[in-house]
Design an enzyme around this catalytic site. Structure first.
Site, short mmCIF file in Angstrom:
data_model
loop_
_atom_site.label_atom_id
_atom_site.label_comp_id
_atom_site.label_asym_id
_atom_site.label_seq_id
_atom_site.Cartn_x
_atom_site.Cartn_y
_atom_site.Cartn_z
N CYS A 151 33.37 69.44 -36.15
CA CYS A 151 34.62 70.00 -35.61
C CYS A 151 34.44 71.39 -35.01
O CYS A 151 35.19 71.78 -34.10
CB CYS A 151 35.69 70.08 -36.70
SG CYS A 151 36.04 68.56 -37.57
N ILE A 152 33.51 72.17 -35.52
CA ILE A 152 33.36 73.57 -35.07
C ILE A 152 32.27 73.72 -34.03
O ILE A 152 31.93 74.84 -33.64
CB ILE A 152 33.09 74.53 -36.25
CG1 ILE A 152 31.75 74.21 -36.93
CG2 ILE A 152 34.24 74.48 -37.26
CD1 ILE A 152 31.27 75.30 -37.89
#
Length: 370
Positions: free
Chosen positions: A361-362
């Site tokens: 996600c990052i």
């Protein structure tokens, strides 16, 4: 790498018309992007714990692939002291740090040229269940990243986060109905219209629709926390054997879909099961460090949507989250079995999970082209 002042005007054509497609994550990468975490209403101690974790993730990626990090001007000096020296810091405003969801999807053609798809973004639901307000700076992130690389930009008329899609690079797109068909994303579009737009902008032919993502995933069930491609014809599914766990029915339903589908090349899928950690819950101490704001509250006792599927493939490395001492080694061993040609690197990642996501996600990869 160029720092060209690319015209902000988007292209008027579509990637599929121009011979561009989204490559699989295992395609060669020239860079991986991350964004500095600082929201005090999402990250405890104004992001201090998360920043240290992001630095470890950046270090693990940096051994295989150059890392760029977008940082608001006010935090540049601090970021220089926290991030490894090999990380290229780029001044960039953002509302939060989810590069997968606010960054561009970079598409390539057979000549190795790269362009970027800039999707619409509404903070995972806008005013109907979204996770914070405003998100105006996040809407500019993709364009800034593309400008850094000198890539031309397509502007897609679709609210879509990068974590809601996975592709195999051979015509197949996997996603979840829980997210992509949610009324808080594109309420005026039918499933068929959404598929048509994904064909246009990803240049895919076949869709695998799982119904739901991971239990308690506040993104409305992003596919990148639930299931991913390992290589063409093979997928990895988040799994529990505990039939009393709320996750079981979700994973079992996904398994049934995967078992009874074929990809764009007509292949039946080989399904690998990756055990879930925990269950994991937010502690009182962890929730105390988060201030009240426009972000979703972080409540003690709340179940966390922990998943080992939320890893990044980057060149010769798999960077995956360490989440639970009872299952971390099992996950590492399983990943090594699935990816014998890769170096498997685990990074303690609970601090990312507390903020609502994990390593995939990052991060947002920039493919090399050819």
């Amino acid at each position: 790498m160029t720092n060209a002042n690319v015209d902000a005007t988007p292209l008027t054509t579509k990637p599929s018309q121009d011979g561009f497609y989204m490559p699989a994550e295992w395609a060669a990468q020239q860079a991986v992007w991350m964004i500095w975490p600082y929201r005090p209403d999402n990250w405890r101690s104004a992001g201090a714990y998360a920043q240290a974790t992001f630095a470890k993730v950046a270090d693990a990626i940096g051994a295989a692939t150059p890392v760029y990090m977008g940082v608001p001007k006010a935090f540049l000096a601090e970021a220089k002291t926290v991030m490894p020296s090999h990380v290229t810091l780029v001044e960039m405003d953002s509302n939060d740090c989810w590069a997968r969801d606010t960054g561009p999807t970079v598409v390539v053609n057979d000549n190795g040229e790269c362009r970027g798809v800039d999707w619409g973004f509404n903070a995972w639901g806008g005013h109907n269940g979204g996770l914070y307000f405003p998100w105006d700076k996040d809407e500019q992130v993709a364009q800034q990243m593309l400008k850094q690389h000198g890539f031309a930009r397509y502007s897609a008329p679709l609210i879509l986060e990068g974590g809601s899609i996975h592709v195999d690079g051979e015509g197949t797109c996997m996603t979840s109905a829980e997210c992509l068909l949610n009324a808080n994303r594109n309420p005026d579009l039918t499933k068929e219209q959404i598929e048509d737009l994904l064909r246009d902008y990803l240049n895919v032919k076949q869709f695998i629709w799982l119904q739901d993502g991971v239990y308690m995933d506040e993104t409305d069930g992003h596919i990148d926390n639930m299931c991913c491609f390992a290589r063409p014809g093979e997928v990895i599914l988040h799994w529990t054997d505990d039939e009393t766990d709320p996750q079981y029915s979700r994973s079992k339903a996904a398994f049934d879909v995967l078992q009874n589908t074929v990809d764009a090349q007509g292949r039946k899928l080989k399904i690998h099961l990756l055990p879930q950690p925990g269950p994991l819950y937010c502690t009182e101490e962890e929730s105390k460090g988060v201030t009240e704001g426009t972000g979703v509250p972080r409540t003690a006792g709340e179940r966390l949507a922990g998943s080992y599927v939320n890893f990044l493939i980057t060149n010769n490395r798999i960077v995956f989250p360490l989440l639970d001492p009872a299952t971390d080694d099992i996950a590492a061993q399983k990943l090594q079995e699935i990816f014998p040609e890769y170096e498997i690197v685990g990074v303690p990642a609970r601090e990312i999970l507390l903020g609502g996501g994990n390593i995939h996600c990052i991060t947002q990869q920039i493919p090399s082209g050819k």
